[in-house]
Motif scaffolding. Structure first.
Motif, mmCIF file in Angstrom:
data_model
loop_
_atom_site.group_PDB
_atom_site.id
_atom_site.type_symbol
_atom_site.label_atom_id
_atom_site.label_comp_id
_atom_site.label_asym_id
_atom_site.label_seq_id
_atom_site.Cartn_x
_atom_site.Cartn_y
_atom_site.Cartn_z
ATOM 1 N N CYS A 109 0.831 -1.195 0.000
ATOM 2 C CA CYS A 109 0.000 0.000 0.000
ATOM 3 C C CYS A 109 0.870 1.251 0.000
ATOM 4 O O CYS A 109 1.773 1.381 0.816
ATOM 5 N N TYR A 149 -0.147 4.139 0.726
ATOM 6 C CA TYR A 149 -0.651 5.106 1.694
ATOM 7 C C TYR A 149 -0.303 4.742 3.137
ATOM 8 O O TYR A 149 -0.139 5.605 3.977
ATOM 9 N N CYS A 150 -0.229 3.428 3.449
ATOM 10 C CA CYS A 150 0.058 3.063 4.835
ATOM 11 C C CYS A 150 1.093 1.945 4.953
ATOM 12 O O CYS A 150 1.294 1.403 6.018
ATOM 13 N N HIS A 159 -8.755 -2.761 -0.134
ATOM 14 C CA HIS A 159 -8.119 -2.054 0.981
ATOM 15 C C HIS A 159 -8.114 -0.545 0.726
ATOM 16 O O HIS A 159 -8.467 0.241 1.599
ATOM 17 N N HIS A 181 -8.624 4.060 2.502
ATOM 18 C CA HIS A 181 -8.018 5.308 2.029
ATOM 19 C C HIS A 181 -8.885 6.026 1.007
ATOM 20 O O HIS A 181 -8.374 6.760 0.159
#
Ligand SMILES: [Zn+2]
Length: 78
Positions: free
Chosen positions: A4, A6-7, A20, A25
């Protein structure tokens, strides 16, 4: 295995990754990711859902024209 952006979570496959993104997100997705997630069908919010605001606007216009017509019939039409 996709990771990911973003995280930094590691996701098992592309399908799970898009799910996810959509669930975790949705608010921070960039344009391309947003479209991929939307195409995948896992984005919670839908852009083409009818907005309730439009229903209120149509109702207000309908009420206005109905009132105007009644006013016309009562004060002008007779
Ligand atoms: Zn993530």
């Amino acid at each position: 295995m996709p990771e990911c952006e973003y995280c930094d979570a590691t996701i098992s496959d592309e399908d799970a990754y898009l799910t996810h993104l959509g669930s975790e997100h949705a608010d921070e997705l960039g344009g391309i990711d947003r479209r991929r997630v939307a195409d995948h069908g896992s984005l919670n919010e839908s852009d083409d859902a009818p907005s309730p605001t439009m229903a209120y606007v149509f109702f207000a216009m309908f009420a206005f024209f109905t009132a105007a017509m009644i006013w016309y019939l009562v004060f002008v039409g007779i």
